[in-house]
Design an enzyme around this catalytic site. Structure first.
Site, PDB file in Angstrom:
ATOM      1  N   LYS A  38      39.108  43.779  47.575  1.00  0.00           N
ATOM      2  CA  LYS A  38      38.243  42.790  48.209  1.00  0.00           C
ATOM      3  C   LYS A  38      37.864  43.131  49.646  1.00  0.00           C
ATOM      4  O   LYS A  38      37.008  42.467  50.229  1.00  0.00           O
ATOM      5  CB  LYS A  38      38.893  41.413  48.128  1.00  0.00           C
ATOM      6  CG  LYS A  38      39.013  40.947  46.691  1.00  0.00           C
ATOM      7  CD  LYS A  38      39.558  39.541  46.594  1.00  0.00           C
ATOM      8  CE  LYS A  38      39.542  39.045  45.172  1.00  0.00           C
ATOM      9  NZ  LYS A  38      40.609  39.689  44.348  1.00  0.00           N
TER      10      LYS A  38
HETATM   11  C1  LIG Z   1      40.649  39.467  43.044  1.00  0.00           C
HETATM   12  C2  LIG Z   1      41.444  40.463  42.299  1.00  0.00           C
HETATM   13  C3  LIG Z   1      41.188  40.729  40.949  1.00  0.00           C
HETATM   14  C4  LIG Z   1      40.142  39.972  40.159  1.00  0.00           C
HETATM   15  O1  LIG Z   1      38.846  40.282  40.592  1.00  0.00           O
HETATM   16  P1  LIG Z   1      37.630  39.321  40.188  1.00  0.00           P
HETATM   17  O2  LIG Z   1      36.445  39.892  40.852  1.00  0.00           O
HETATM   18  O3  LIG Z   1      37.976  37.954  40.708  1.00  0.00           O
HETATM   19  O4  LIG Z   1      37.558  39.324  38.706  1.00  0.00           O
HETATM   20  C5  LIG Z   1      41.926  41.714  40.324  1.00  0.00           C
HETATM   21  N1  LIG Z   1      42.908  42.380  40.967  1.00  0.00           N
HETATM   22  C6  LIG Z   1      43.186  42.139  42.256  1.00  0.00           C
HETATM   23  C7  LIG Z   1      44.293  42.888  42.897  1.00  0.00           C
HETATM   24  C8  LIG Z   1      42.479  41.185  42.974  1.00  0.00           C
HETATM   25  O5  LIG Z   1      42.773  40.948  44.238  1.00  0.00           O
END
Ligand SMILES: *Cc1c(COP(=O)(O)O)cnc(C)c1O
Length: 430
Positions: free
Chosen positions: A107
């Site tokens: 993210k």
């Molecule tokens: C947020 C996250 C996900 C899921 O991603 P989405 O875009 O919400 O489907 C998977 N793995 C990790 C480590 C995350 O932080």
């Protein structure tokens, strides 16, 4: 480029307005009016481009004239200041490591890009924006780090008390300055519901300009397209079919991959791999979308009972279930299976996967079983150190803290504990 609301009851807006609002006034998610594929030669010659050039090509049409070429390039340069290595961990099975950024989860790219866009839009005025965000774990840290010290932006992060890992909690509660953390008695869905209610609450929105930094915000969502192109660039054999497995929670990341495919990136099939929160696997089996209460798992960033981006996925496929089914398979795995996969991956090649990456790996293995003509990539979405307790106990080995984690782990946590919507509202209004 204009964006329209998927509820169709709000005016169209440009990139800047969509980013500042986060969600449309009718509470629909914004979606681009038009998606124009890039020239075939761009993908054929992708090795010749830097990651920054690739990112610019992918996102420029969506930003449109909201940010000029020079400034958009500068934002991309500043956002992407780390690597995205593709590691072959078994024959034809690759891990795309998305955890080399400041908070060690994927993210960071969306968080950094969005923060820089908001800062750019605020550069000539004194408007204040409050970013209100719910996190199941990693969004909070990425948003906190991305927005720290950004002029004109206050950040309020809601997270479910006791349901994020220690490292995740430290990343979102120790920075101070313009970053505030609310520790919520409840689940991630409760946090997400409070955020959604706040956006509808005139007593709040008349006083403060709220925006969202969840993947419903297009500036968080769209930069995730880059990963898929970075993976493609690194594959040596571009002739073999490419299958990508994405550990999914709110389905923003996979939905960005589908956008990249729309732009012409040759991905044969997507796998949405998830934990016990199996709303989407159920949907792919039954064609019925039934939101559920989320349940807690060891892959907590995917503990989502009503994934907000699923509606965008349906839109990408024109609400045609059969077209979607051709491109997407979705599977759910238990915590036990996830731990076994982590153990297997470690034993086979010494690779350490975090629980989310392991779920992605399981999805890939399941789909490609009995297929020989493919190459498979799973997204390794977080560094294993973020889930220390689980990872260390499964592989029976201690993991050293990378610099990014050392910087926060011993700092004192500062939060405000709340157990109701009203408490959050008082906090925002005071
Ligand atoms: C947020 C996250 C996900 C899921 O991603 P989405 O875009 O919400 O489907 C998977 N793995 C990790 C480590 C995350 O932080």
């Amino acid at each position: 480029m204009k964006f329209f609301s998927l509820h169709n009851q709000s005016p169209k807006v440009n990139f800047q307005e969509a980013v500042i609002q986060g969600i449309a006034p009718d509470k629909g998610l914004y979606f681009p009016e038009k998606i124009s594929p890039l020239p075939r030669e761009f993908f054929e010659n992708i090795e010749q481009f830097t990651n920054h050039e690739i990112a610019y090509q992918l996102i420029q049409q969506f930003v449109g004239d909201a940010i000029n070429e020079k400034d958009l390039k500068a934002i991309i340069l500043d956002t992407l200041n780390f690597d995205f290595p593709l590691i072959e961990i078994e024959k034809n099975i690759f891990s795309l490591e998305l955890f080399h950024g400041p908070t060690m989860a994927f993210k960071d790219v969306g968080g950094r890009f969005m923060a820089r866009c908001l800062s750019y839009f605020n550069k000539d005025n004194n408007n204040e924006v409050t970013v209100l965000v719910a996190t199941s774990g990693d969004t909070g840290g990425a948003v906190a780090s991305g927005f720290l010290d950004v002029k004109g932006v206050n950040v309020v992060i809601l997270y479910p008390s006791g349901k994020v890992s220690d490292v995740q909690e430290k990343q979102l509660t120790t920075l101070g300055k313009n970053i505030k953390a609310l520790e919520v008695e409840g689940t991630f869905d409760d946090c997400q519901k409070m955020v959604k209610t706040a956006f509808l609450d005139k007593e709040i929105t008349n006083k403060i300009q709220l925006t969202s930094a969840n993947s419903i915000n297009i500036a968080r969502w769209l930069p995730q397209m880059f990963y898929f192109a970075f993976a493609y660039k690194q594959l040596k054999n571009k002739q073999k079919e490419i299958v990508i497995s994405i550990p999914s929670g709110n389905y923003g990341n996979i939905c960005a991959g589908m956008m990249a495919k729309k732009l012409g990136l040759p991905i044969a099939h997507f796998i949405a791999a998830t934990n016990a929160n199996r709303v989407v696997p159920n949907y792919m089996e039954t064609e019925k979308y039934t939101p559920m209460q989320s349940v807690a798992t060891i892959s907590n960033a995917m503990d989502v009972g009503d994934p907000s981006n699923f509606i965008r996925i349906q839109k990408i496929y024109d609400n045609n279930f059969n077209a979607l089914k051709k491109d997407l398979s979705s599977y759910s795995f238990s915590d036990e299976e996830t731990k076994e996969a982590m153990s297997e991956i470690y034993k086979n090649g010494g690779y350490i996967a975090d629980p989310h990456g392991a779920v992605g790996y399981l999805g890939l293995k399941k789909y490609t079983k009995n297929k020989s003509e493919f190459q498979g990539i799973f997204l390794e979405t977080a560094h294993p150190v973020k889930f220390l307790d689980v990872v260390e106990s499964v592989i029976d080995k201690t993991i050293a803290f990378p610099e990014q984690i050392k910087a926060v782990i011993d700092k004192p946590k500062v939060t405000t504990f709340i157990s109701s919507y009203d408490a959050m509202k008082q906090f925002l209004l005071k």
